[in-house]
Design an enzyme around this catalytic site. Structure first.
Site, mmCIF file in Angstrom:
data_model
loop_
_atom_site.group_PDB
_atom_site.id
_atom_site.type_symbol
_atom_site.label_atom_id
_atom_site.label_comp_id
_atom_site.label_asym_id
_atom_site.label_seq_id
_atom_site.Cartn_x
_atom_site.Cartn_y
_atom_site.Cartn_z
ATOM 1 N N ARG A 276 0.846 -1.181 0.000
ATOM 2 C CA ARG A 276 0.000 0.000 0.000
ATOM 3 C C ARG A 276 0.886 1.237 0.000
ATOM 4 O O ARG A 276 1.506 1.567 0.998
ATOM 5 C CB ARG A 276 -0.916 -0.008 1.234
ATOM 6 C CG ARG A 276 -1.638 1.302 1.457
ATOM 7 C CD ARG A 276 -2.772 1.170 2.451
ATOM 8 N NE ARG A 276 -2.395 0.631 3.741
ATOM 9 C CZ ARG A 276 -1.804 1.322 4.717
ATOM 10 N NH1 ARG A 276 -1.468 2.580 4.530
ATOM 11 N NH2 ARG A 276 -1.538 0.747 5.868
ATOM 12 N N HIS A 280 -3.898 4.137 4.657
ATOM 13 C CA HIS A 280 -4.972 3.136 4.702
ATOM 14 C C HIS A 280 -6.273 3.756 4.204
ATOM 15 O O HIS A 280 -6.974 3.183 3.369
ATOM 16 C CB HIS A 280 -5.143 2.634 6.127
ATOM 17 C CG HIS A 280 -6.312 1.724 6.305
ATOM 18 N ND1 HIS A 280 -6.349 0.448 5.808
ATOM 19 C CD2 HIS A 280 -7.515 1.923 6.913
ATOM 20 C CE1 HIS A 280 -7.503 -0.113 6.104
ATOM 21 N NE2 HIS A 280 -8.232 0.763 6.761
ATOM 22 N N TYR A 289 3.942 5.255 11.362
ATOM 23 C CA TYR A 289 4.216 3.867 11.727
ATOM 24 C C TYR A 289 5.075 3.110 10.711
ATOM 25 O O TYR A 289 5.350 1.927 10.909
ATOM 26 C CB TYR A 289 2.904 3.099 11.965
ATOM 27 C CG TYR A 289 1.914 3.144 10.817
ATOM 28 C CD1 TYR A 289 2.038 2.286 9.726
ATOM 29 C CD2 TYR A 289 0.843 4.032 10.839
ATOM 30 C CE1 TYR A 289 1.130 2.318 8.675
ATOM 31 C CE2 TYR A 289 -0.082 4.077 9.792
ATOM 32 C CZ TYR A 289 0.060 3.214 8.723
ATOM 33 O OH TYR A 289 -0.846 3.249 7.695
#
Length: 382
Positions: A276, A280, A289
């Site tokens: 990705r 998200h 993160y």
């Protein structure tokens, strides 16, 4: 559980902590690849594929236009035109490759990110945006394109797909079903149950897991101690890992799995190993993160770039083709912008219309109360 509520509940972890928690594995699992990141064609003994120049250009066009639509939707959300958007950036090959492997009579059960598969099924891109704008609960008839409405509840669509596939088998139909889900959803009980039922009933279903390696802020190594495709072994059906950034491999592997299902040989788990590239959803900040170096490494494996490199090396597309596609891409972006801004506000009372097939006194009472509540705002405005 909605995408937003899940994002709000999950703790953020730094890239340092996640790297320290990796579960050691003996060796990297093998994956099916037919087109390298450098745009070189390679062969695989189990997944041969022979595509014409027109078909290769078609796959490239699909990915380019899907990415352009996705970018426009992201921009519209940033402008306040959409409440939320789940980008597919980086996952175009997995979706277009698998989507083009489907027959018209196959049935698709998506999550909320399968914009490329929707494109392959002939769903107008503007219809995907109504739910994210809050004007409907899904802007298309699922049976018109054999493409179910987007599913926000994580993993539940795999059970829907399994049940539908069991029905297909009982009807004796010559078709297959495919269920899309992510690596995070693979940890849900619904997915485990769908694996059990599909195996026991030999359902003609393909489970297509897009492992983009991040379930929101949770890396895959914190979810499983084995590669995801190996989980199929415990349920008694085959699993295969494919290069999710290789549109040719995704097409070949998915086509093989679908044909296996149609022959009555049961389910298959396909793990498309991809990445990705963005957040998200537009409510997420991936810089909190994961490391920038990780994204940079995957940018070199871009699915669109590798197919373009191959087309150019093989003299299958010239400058005029790419220029024309750029123009088509911009026209699509403009059409999407105009369509979204022209969407009418929904009828607020319509939510009561289909609660019961034959009506209900309680629903009638609730409708009247809500109508009076809405009318009070108009009275205050006067």
């Amino acid at each position: 559980m909605t995408v937003e509520s899940t994002a709000a509940r999950k703790p953020r972890r730094s890239s340092k902590r996640t790297s320290a928690a990796k579960t050691p594995q003996k060796s990297e699992p093998q994956l099916v690849q037919l087109l390298t990141p450098e745009g070189e064609r390679v062969e695989h003994p189990d997944y041969a594929i022979d595509l014409s120049g027109d078909e290769l250009r078609g796959l490239y066009r699909d990915m380019v236009l899907t990415r352009r639509f996705d970018a426009e939707a992201t921009a519209l959300q940033r402008q306040g035109e959409l409440g939320l958007w789940a980008s597919l950036l980086g996952q175009e090959a997995a979706q277009i490759g698998s989507g083009r492997a489907l027959r018209d009579d196959d049935y698709v059960f998506p999550t909320y990110r399968e914009h490329g598969v929707a494109w392959c099924r002939g769903v107008d891109p503007t219809n995907l945006l109504g739910i994210f704008r809050g004007v409907n609960h899904g802007g298309w008839d699922p049976n018109s394109n054999n493409f179910h409405l987007y599913t926000i509840v994580i993993g539940s669509q795999t059970l829907h797909a399994t049940g539908y596939a069991m029905g297909v088998a009982k009807d004796g139909a010559d078709s297959a079903v495919i269920a899309y889900f992510g690596d995070g959803a693979s940890s849900q009980g619904d997915v485990a149950e769908s694996f059990t039922f599909s195996a026991v009933y030999n359902a003609p279903v393909v489970f297509f897991c897009q492992n983009n390696q991040w379930a929101i802020s949770e890396p895959t190594e914190r979810q499983t101690r084995v590669p995801l495709y190996q989980r199929a072994q415990g349920y008694g059906f085959p699993g295969v890992r494919v290069d999710g950034n290789d549109v040719l491999a995704c097409l070949a592997v998915t086509k093989s799995a679908l044909e296996r299902a149609r022959r009555g040989e049961g389910p298959t788990l396909v793990e498309a190993f991809t990445y990705r590239m963005g957040a998200h959803t537009t409510s997420d900040d991936p810089t909190k993160y994961r490391a920038d170096e990780e994204r940079a490494a995957w940018e070199a494996k871009d699915p669109i770039l590798r197919l373009r490199t191959y087309l150019e090396k093989q003299d299958l597309a010239d400058a005029a083709y790419f220029t024309a596609l750029d123009e088509e891409s911009e026209a699509l972006g403009k059409r999407v912008r105009e369509a979204v801004r022209a969407m009418p506000d929904p009828d607020r009372l319509a939510i009561f219309d289909h609660a019961y097939a034959d009506g209900s006194p309680l629903v009638d009472e609730e409708r009247a109360q809500f109508a009076a509540y809405q009318a009070s705002f108009a009275e205050e405005g006067n």
